[in-house]
Design a protein around this motif. Structure first.
Motif, PDB file in Angstrom:
ATOM      1  N   SER A   1       0.855  -1.189   0.000  1.00  0.00           N
ATOM      2  CA  SER A   1       0.000   0.000   0.000  1.00  0.00           C
ATOM      3  C   SER A   1       0.886   1.232   0.000  1.00  0.00           C
ATOM      4  CB  SER A   1      -0.931   0.004   1.211  1.00  0.00           C
ATOM      5  OG  SER A   1      -0.176   0.086   2.401  1.00  0.00           O
TER       6      SER A   1
ATOM      7  N   ASP B   1      -7.726   7.911  -3.524  1.00  0.00           N
ATOM      8  CA  ASP B   1      -8.050   6.742  -2.709  1.00  0.00           C
ATOM      9  C   ASP B   1      -7.164   5.581  -3.151  1.00  0.00           C
ATOM     10  OD1 ASP B   1      -9.350   5.278  -0.765  1.00  0.00           O
ATOM     11  OD2 ASP B   1     -10.993   4.686  -2.072  1.00  0.00           O
ATOM     12  N   ASP B   2      -6.818   4.723  -2.202  1.00  0.00           N
ATOM     13  CA  ASP B   2      -6.041   3.530  -2.540  1.00  0.00           C
ATOM     14  C   ASP B   2      -6.351   2.438  -1.536  1.00  0.00           C
ATOM     15  OD1 ASP B   2      -4.420   4.945  -0.463  1.00  0.00           O
ATOM     16  OD2 ASP B   2      -3.100   3.227  -0.764  1.00  0.00           O
ATOM     17  N   ASP B   3      -6.049   1.200  -1.917  1.00  0.00           N
ATOM     18  CA  ASP B   3      -6.158   0.097  -0.972  1.00  0.00           C
ATOM     19  C   ASP B   3      -5.021  -0.886  -1.205  1.00  0.00           C
ATOM     20  OD1 ASP B   3      -6.950  -1.411  -3.180  1.00  0.00           O
ATOM     21  OD2 ASP B   3      -9.064  -1.269  -2.698  1.00  0.00           O
ATOM     22  N   THR B   4      -4.892  -1.808  -0.285  1.00  0.00           N
ATOM     23  CA  THR B   4      -3.797  -2.764  -0.306  1.00  0.00           C
ATOM     24  C   THR B   4      -3.992  -3.794  -1.402  1.00  0.00           C
ATOM     25  OG1 THR B   4      -3.510  -2.490   2.070  1.00  0.00           O
ATOM     26  CG2 THR B   4      -2.565  -4.474   1.091  1.00  0.00           C
TER      27      THR B   4
ATOM     28  N   THR C   1      -1.239  -2.118  -6.077  1.00  0.00           N
ATOM     29  CA  THR C   1      -2.163  -1.350  -5.254  1.00  0.00           C
ATOM     30  C   THR C   1      -3.277  -0.856  -6.168  1.00  0.00           C
ATOM     31  OG1 THR C   1      -2.394   0.491  -3.697  1.00  0.00           O
ATOM     32  CG2 THR C   1      -0.870   0.812  -5.531  1.00  0.00           C
ATOM     33  N   HIS C   2      -4.464  -0.655  -5.623  1.00  0.00           N
ATOM     34  CA  HIS C   2      -5.615  -0.189  -6.403  1.00  0.00           C
ATOM     35  C   HIS C   2      -5.828   1.286  -6.088  1.00  0.00           C
ATOM     36  CE1 HIS C   2      -6.073  -4.537  -5.867  1.00  0.00           C
ATOM     37  NE2 HIS C   2      -6.527  -4.508  -7.104  1.00  0.00           N
TER      38      HIS C   2
ATOM     39  N   ARG D   1     -11.379   3.418 -10.464  1.00  0.00           N
ATOM     40  CA  ARG D   1     -10.322   2.716  -9.723  1.00  0.00           C
ATOM     41  C   ARG D   1      -9.707   1.634 -10.612  1.00  0.00           C
ATOM     42  NH1 ARG D   1      -9.401   2.009  -4.244  1.00  0.00           N
ATOM     43  NH2 ARG D   1     -11.366   3.067  -3.807  1.00  0.00           N
TER      44      ARG D   1
END
Length: 197
Positions: free
Chosen positions: A37, A46-49, A78-79, A91
């Motif tokens: 991340s 925004d991001d997520d693992t 990462t997204h 995304r």
């Protein structure tokens, strides 16, 4: 990617040459997964693992106290939703492939349990060099990222039967994006299993 495999073969050849002169050199190979991340970044909405894979080879010099140089091929994913992407709010996964070279210094205990034994504690720096950036809908290419990224790594490992299990944390010191307004740095946790020969 071809040049990365050539580097791996050269490193393995160098370790093999050293092994003929050193009885305390251990060679190994490992494969694992990582969770990656980004820290806060003004360019990222925004991001997520993301979960991805890694594999590599290593040489460990020493018994109780040791030095362990490695050559790893790492996929980090990462997204993201970014400020400047072509389609706002969409995304997508950003997958970056690296050649990572850590040099770890460690201590191995003599503990011999029923399941896990010879616990190792290790830490050290690494440099990661971008090999490839996967196609994405974010408009992010290799030129948008820092080619070389430095990190501090630390964790523990232990032996379970024939396997060598490692749990490591990778704390990047270089921002991911090649932009003066970017401060987002990679954070990764990896779990790997290896064999020694």
């Amino acid at each position: 990617m071809k040049s990365a495999f050539i580097y791996a073969l050269l490193l393995l050849g160098s370790f093999s040459a050293l092994a003929q002169d050193r009885s305390d050199l251990t060679l190994g190979a490992k494969v694992g997964i990582n969770f990656y991340s980004l820290s806060n970044d003004a360019l990222v909405v925004d991001d997520d693992t993301g979960i991805a894979t890694e594999f590599g080879i290593y040489g460990r010099i020493g018994e109780r106290f040791f030095i362990q140089p490695e050559l790893n091929f790492v996929n980090y994913k990462t997204h993201l939703i970014t400020q400047n992407q072509p389609r706002a709010g969409e995304r997508d996964a950003l997958t970056v492939r690296y050649l990572r070279v850590p040099v770890l210094v460690g201590f191995r205990t003599s503990y011999d349990g029923k399941v896990a034994s010879r616990i190792r504690f290790m830490a050290g720096p690494s440099v990661s060099y971008i090999v490839n950036v996967a196609d994405n809908n974010l408009g992010i290419g290799r030129s948008d990222l820092h080619n070389a990224q430095f990190a501090l790594n630390g964790g523990a490992g232990f032996e379970v039967w024939m396997l060598r299990l490692d749990l490591l944390y990778h704390h990047y010191l270089t921002s991911l994006f090649n932009d003066n307004n970017s401060e987002g740095k990679g954070r990764a946790f990896s779990i790997s299993a290896g064999i020694e020969f």
